[in-house]
Scaffold this motif. Structure first.
Motif, PDB file in Angstrom:
ATOM      1  N   HIS A  46      58.364  28.333  58.863  1.00 49.83           N
ATOM      2  CA  HIS A  46      58.785  27.276  59.779  1.00 49.83           C
ATOM      3  C   HIS A  46      57.591  26.474  60.281  1.00 49.83           C
ATOM      4  O   HIS A  46      57.736  25.308  60.675  1.00 49.83           O
ATOM      5  N   TYR A  47      56.414  27.097  60.280  1.00 54.37           N
ATOM      6  CA  TYR A  47      55.207  26.447  60.778  1.00 54.37           C
ATOM      7  C   TYR A  47      54.233  26.062  59.675  1.00 54.37           C
ATOM      8  O   TYR A  47      53.375  25.209  59.867  1.00 54.37           O
ATOM      9  N   ILE A  48      54.354  26.714  58.517  1.00 46.53           N
ATOM     10  CA  ILE A  48      53.458  26.439  57.398  1.00 46.53           C
ATOM     11  C   ILE A  48      54.289  26.039  56.186  1.00 46.53           C
ATOM     12  O   ILE A  48      55.176  26.793  55.764  1.00 46.53           O
ATOM     13  N   TYR A  49      54.003  24.878  55.622  1.00 41.50           N
ATOM     14  CA  TYR A  49      54.738  24.434  54.445  1.00 41.50           C
ATOM     15  C   TYR A  49      54.134  25.066  53.199  1.00 41.50           C
ATOM     16  O   TYR A  49      52.940  24.970  52.943  1.00 41.50           O
ATOM     17  N   PHE A  50      54.957  25.761  52.435  1.00 43.75           N
ATOM     18  CA  PHE A  50      54.505  26.393  51.196  1.00 43.75           C
ATOM     19  C   PHE A  50      55.625  26.287  50.178  1.00 43.75           C
ATOM     20  O   PHE A  50      56.744  26.722  50.438  1.00 43.75           O
ATOM     21  N   HIS A  51      55.317  25.729  49.014  1.00 43.76           N
ATOM     22  CA  HIS A  51      56.355  25.588  47.992  1.00 43.76           C
ATOM     23  C   HIS A  51      55.736  25.676  46.594  1.00 43.76           C
ATOM     24  O   HIS A  51      56.067  24.901  45.698  1.00 43.76           O
ATOM     25  N   ASN A  52      54.810  26.632  46.431  1.00 39.73           N
ATOM     26  CA  ASN A  52      54.145  26.814  45.142  1.00 39.73           C
ATOM     27  C   ASN A  52      54.828  27.949  44.387  1.00 39.73           C
ATOM     28  O   ASN A  52      54.479  29.122  44.546  1.00 39.73           O
ATOM     29  N   ALA A  53      55.806  27.587  43.590  1.00 45.21           N
ATOM     30  CA  ALA A  53      56.587  28.602  42.870  1.00 45.21           C
ATOM     31  C   ALA A  53      55.746  29.319  41.822  1.00 45.21           C
ATOM     32  O   ALA A  53      55.929  30.518  41.574  1.00 45.21           O
ATOM     33  N   LEU A  54      54.812  28.608  41.194  1.00 47.44           N
ATOM     34  CA  LEU A  54      53.983  29.211  40.149  1.00 47.44           C
ATOM     35  C   LEU A  54      53.076  30.291  40.732  1.00 47.44           C
ATOM     36  O   LEU A  54      52.949  31.384  40.166  1.00 47.44           O
ATOM     37  N   LEU A  55      52.448  29.996  41.878  1.00 45.93           N
ATOM     38  CA  LEU A  55      51.603  30.984  42.542  1.00 45.93           C
ATOM     39  C   LEU A  55      52.426  32.194  42.988  1.00 45.93           C
ATOM     40  O   LEU A  55      52.002  33.348  42.830  1.00 45.93           O
ATOM     41  N   THR A  56      53.605  31.928  43.519  1.00 44.62           N
ATOM     42  CA  THR A  56      54.486  33.009  43.959  1.00 44.62           C
ATOM     43  C   THR A  56      54.903  33.886  42.789  1.00 44.62           C
ATOM     44  O   THR A  56      54.928  35.122  42.902  1.00 44.62           O
ATOM     45  N   GLN A  57      55.208  33.261  41.668  1.00 43.22           N
ATOM     46  CA  GLN A  57      55.604  34.027  40.487  1.00 43.22           C
ATOM     47  C   GLN A  57      54.458  34.907  40.000  1.00 43.22           C
ATOM     48  O   GLN A  57      54.661  36.090  39.698  1.00 43.22           O
ATOM     49  N   GLY A  58      53.254  34.357  39.934  1.00 40.68           N
ATOM     50  CA  GLY A  58      52.095  35.120  39.477  1.00 40.68           C
ATOM     51  C   GLY A  58      51.788  36.300  40.387  1.00 40.68           C
ATOM     52  O   GLY A  58      51.572  37.428  39.918  1.00 40.68           O
ATOM     53  N   PHE A  59      51.795  36.044  41.693  1.00 43.32           N
ATOM     54  CA  PHE A  59      51.528  37.130  42.643  1.00 43.32           C
ATOM     55  C   PHE A  59      52.660  38.152  42.609  1.00 43.32           C
ATOM     56  O   PHE A  59      52.422  39.363  42.722  1.00 43.32           O
ATOM     57  N   GLY A  60      53.887  37.670  42.437  1.00 38.60           N
ATOM     58  CA  GLY A  60      55.034  38.572  42.377  1.00 38.60           C
ATOM     59  C   GLY A  60      54.962  39.511  41.189  1.00 38.60           C
ATOM     60  O   GLY A  60      55.250  40.705  41.304  1.00 38.60           O
ATOM     61  N   ILE A  61      54.554  38.995  40.027  1.00 40.18           N
ATOM     62  CA  ILE A  61      54.429  39.838  38.838  1.00 40.18           C
ATOM     63  C   ILE A  61      53.337  40.887  39.041  1.00 40.18           C
ATOM     64  O   ILE A  61      53.504  42.061  38.690  1.00 40.18           O
ATOM     65  N   LEU A  62      52.207  40.469  39.627  1.00 41.51           N
ATOM     66  CA  LEU A  62      51.127  41.420  39.899  1.00 41.51           C
ATOM     67  C   LEU A  62      51.603  42.511  40.866  1.00 41.51           C
ATOM     68  O   LEU A  62      51.304  43.700  40.668  1.00 41.51           O
ATOM     69  N   ALA A  63      52.363  42.116  41.884  1.00 46.45           N
ATOM     70  CA  ALA A  63      52.890  43.086  42.840  1.00 46.45           C
ATOM     71  C   ALA A  63      53.888  44.032  42.166  1.00 46.45           C
ATOM     72  O   ALA A  63      53.939  45.226  42.477  1.00 46.45           O
ATOM     73  N   LEU A  64      54.684  43.514  41.233  1.00 48.65           N
ATOM     74  CA  LEU A  64      55.639  44.354  40.505  1.00 48.65           C
ATOM     75  C   LEU A  64      54.923  45.367  39.627  1.00 48.65           C
ATOM     76  O   LEU A  64      55.374  46.510  39.488  1.00 48.65           O
ATOM     77  N   ILE A  65      53.798  44.963  39.036  1.00 52.80           N
ATOM     78  CA  ILE A  65      53.005  45.890  38.231  1.00 52.80           C
ATOM     79  C   ILE A  65      52.538  47.060  39.081  1.00 52.80           C
ATOM     80  O   ILE A  65      52.674  48.225  38.707  1.00 52.80           O
ATOM     81  N   VAL A  66      51.989  46.736  40.259  1.00 52.10           N
ATOM     82  CA  VAL A  66      51.491  47.772  41.160  1.00 52.10           C
ATOM     83  C   VAL A  66      52.638  48.667  41.641  1.00 52.10           C
ATOM     84  O   VAL A  66      52.508  49.890  41.698  1.00 52.10           O
ATOM     85  N   THR A  67      53.775  48.040  41.978  1.00 53.17           N
ATOM     86  CA  THR A  67      54.924  48.800  42.482  1.00 53.17           C
ATOM     87  C   THR A  67      55.508  49.712  41.412  1.00 53.17           C
ATOM     88  O   THR A  67      55.834  50.881  41.674  1.00 53.17           O
ATOM     89  N   LEU A  68      55.661  49.189  40.194  1.00 57.12           N
ATOM     90  CA  LEU A  68      56.189  50.002  39.101  1.00 57.12           C
ATOM     91  C   LEU A  68      55.252  51.153  38.768  1.00 57.12           C
ATOM     92  O   LEU A  68      55.686  52.272  38.486  1.00 57.12           O
ATOM     93  N   PHE A  69      53.958  50.877  38.809  1.00 54.44           N
ATOM     94  CA  PHE A  69      52.990  51.937  38.536  1.00 54.44           C
ATOM     95  C   PHE A  69      53.058  53.011  39.616  1.00 54.44           C
ATOM     96  O   PHE A  69      53.024  54.209  39.323  1.00 54.44           O
ATOM     97  N   ASP A  70      53.184  52.576  40.870  1.00 51.31           N
ATOM     98  CA  ASP A  70      53.291  53.526  41.979  1.00 51.31           C
ATOM     99  C   ASP A  70      54.532  54.400  41.819  1.00 51.31           C
ATOM    100  O   ASP A  70      54.482  55.621  42.013  1.00 51.31           O
ATOM    101  N   GLY A  71      55.658  53.787  41.459  1.00 52.17           N
ATOM    102  CA  GLY A  71      56.878  54.564  41.261  1.00 52.17           C
ATOM    103  C   GLY A  71      56.813  55.450  40.035  1.00 52.17           C
ATOM    104  O   GLY A  71      57.303  56.581  40.042  1.00 52.17           O
ATOM    105  N   GLY A  72      56.175  54.952  38.972  1.00 56.79           N
ATOM    106  CA  GLY A  72      56.092  55.708  37.725  1.00 56.79           C
ATOM    107  C   GLY A  72      55.253  56.964  37.836  1.00 56.79           C
ATOM    108  O   GLY A  72      55.625  58.017  37.312  1.00 56.79           O
ATOM    109  N   VAL A  73      54.103  56.888  38.514  1.00 53.79           N
ATOM    110  CA  VAL A  73      53.231  58.062  38.612  1.00 53.79           C
ATOM    111  C   VAL A  73      53.852  59.152  39.483  1.00 53.79           C
ATOM    112  O   VAL A  73      53.480  60.326  39.387  1.00 53.79           O
TER     113      VAL A  73
END
Length: 493
Positions: A46-73
């Motif tokens: 509401h206070y900061i305008y952010f609409h970078n879908a490409l950056l969000t997608q890239g960070f999201g995939i990296l976060a999914l890698i870490v999360t899947l690895f955490d769950g897998g081990v």
């Protein structure tokens, strides 16, 4: 005035602190923490305008890698092996059935084309590992159900990604050959599985045989190998997320150097990535746009939860040995989370006509699923008599420290009930000098080991040992040959 680097760092630190506090709050309420993380992101947006879908997608995939690895081990292969077939069916056929059903419904409710409807169905078809792991982590349901849900959520993302990318390809290029897409599916899944197994074995060998200066470096090394697994897999168009999850299961079920340090580091890092990922996803949403699709979102959420997902589960598990109650619970515990929202950025990046509508509705569906289903998983388990009471927690822990360049490490061993050495004292074992029993855990109590200390089956031992002798030490303490003679001779060879 544009925010400075210092202001950005201050904002990130505040968001992380809020994330930690809301995670504690969500645990008490029994609601997935992702709900609060997303809400915080929406408030900040509401206070900061952010609409970078490409950056969000890239960070999201990296976060999914870490999360899947955490769950897998943390996944016990012995438990998952028993439910591998139904889990695979849920992750493939179940996802496909859900995609088709909710796609047909979305076509009429949202007024989009058939392909756009199926695209929406593909995006919301998979369960989310981060949401499922966080909810199941505080529940004590039957092990079979727990393993099924964890295996499904860790392995159904590749199917959802394949369907999403393929449908976008068909929308942009209607004449694309369907046969090539089918062959691509088998390539992605098959090669992703093989690479996960291969790189998992290679990773275990590297971790155990490399001699690093600090135990902390082993955690960084392990996570780097997980990211490398994703990179290698995607570079040859195989499923990177599937490869990462399989690799993590292999690593987690292996005899690993500094195992506790690796798991604890990745658990904390996974939490940080989840907090930032969900908040970043929240920044992409404008609440005013959600108001415009509130009724469509509620209707699609209800139909997904009560019709599409259950039918997908019951059809894909038609011949599986699960009761109706168990299938109902699996249907309800298939939480949505970061994966659908990250996948919803694909149409935006592809520039599809109704991409904003699809993103907003997906976001609404995920929020309703996490809030409504997440809060009712525990009560439903109790109602269906699938809960096993309070979850047992480990009453003892031993923080492993770095032993520098030495070739020693601390290992944890639990004696089998009918061990040959049960009832013997440490003096009677005649252990070599390079073996030091530092602690004995018995009946949740810590015993200081001395020469006259007896050890019994079921005891947990913490042993400082030379790395090259680790396997022999484990074989000695865990043997059951029916012979209680002086077996320490094998340790001196």
């Amino acid at each position: 005035m544009a925010p400075t680097v210092d202001h950005s760092i201050l904002l990130i630190s505040i968001l992380l602190l809020i994330g930690v506090l809301t995670a504690k709050f969500s645990t008490r309420l029994g609601v997935p923490s992702l709900v609060f993380f997303i809400i915080v992101g929406m408030v900040v947006g509401h206070y900061i305008y952010f609409h970078n879908a490409l950056l969000t997608q890239g960070f999201g995939i990296l976060a999914l890698i870490v999360t899947l690895f955490d769950g897998g081990v943390k996944t016990n292969w012995k438990d998952v092996k028993r439910v591998s077939v139904p889990s695979v069916l849920l992750a493939t056929l179940g996802v496909l059935i859900t995609t088709v059903l909710i796609g047909i419904i979305a076509k009429y409710i949202l007024g989009v084309t058939w392909l756009e409807g199926f695209l929406f169905g593909a995006i919301v078809s998979s369960t989310d590992a981060a949401a499922v792991f966080s909810v199941l982590g505080i529940q004590n349901i039957r092990q079979k159900l727990n393993s099924t849900l964890e295996a499904e959520s860790g392995s159904n993302d590749p199917m959802a990604i394949f369907l999403t990318v393929s449908i976008i390809e068909l929308i942009q290029h209607p004449n694309s050959p369907v046969l090539s897409l089918i062959l691509s599916f088998f390539w992605q899944m098959g090669i992703g599985l093989l690479l996960g197994l291969l790189l998992g074995k290679v990773s275990v060998w590297i971790i155990n045989y490399i001699n690093l200066d600090s135990s902390g470096l082993y955690s960084v090394l392990t996570l780097s190998l997980a990211v490398l697994t994703y990179g290698i897999s995607t570079s040859i168009e195989a499923s990177g997320l599937l490869a990462v999850y399989i690799m993590a299961v292999v690593v987690g079920n292996a005899d690993l150097t500094y195992r506790h340090a690796v798991i604890r580091f990745n658990e904390g890092f996974a939490w940080m990535m989840k907090i930032l990922m969900f908040m970043l996803l929240g920044l992409l949403v404008f609440p005013k746009q959600l108001v415009d699709i509130i009724w469509e979102g509620i209707l699609l959420s209800l139909l997904l939860m009560f019709i599409a997902r259950p039918l997908g589960v019951f059809f894909s598990m038609m011949f599986a040995k699960y009761s109706v109650k168990e299938k109902l619970f699996i249907s309800w515990a298939g939480l949505k989370g970061a994966v659908p929202i990250v996948l919803a950025t694909y149409p935006i990046i592809a520039g599809l006509e109704n991409s904003t509508l699809i993103f907003n509705v997906v976001f609404f569906v995920v929020l309703i699923s996490a809030l409504f289903q997440g809060a009712t998983v525990a009560p439903l388990a109790k109602f269906l008599n699938l809960s096993q009471g309070e979850k047992e927690t480990v009453p003892h822990s031993l923080e492993l420290i770095s032993i520098g360049r030495t070739n020693n490490e601390m290992i944890e061993l639990k004696l089998i009930k009918h061990s040959d050495i049960s009832g013997m004292t440490l003096e009677q074992l005649q252990l070599p000098e390079y073996i030091l029993v530092t602690a004995v855990i018995r009946d949740d109590k810590l015993l200081t080991p001395r020469g006259n200390t007896q050890i019994f089956g079921g005891d947990t031992l913490y042993i400082l040992v030379a790395k090259k002798k680790r396997e022999k030490v484990k074989a000695f303490f865990q043997r059951n040959t029916g012979c209680s003679t002086n077996g320490a001779d094998s340790l001196t060879n």
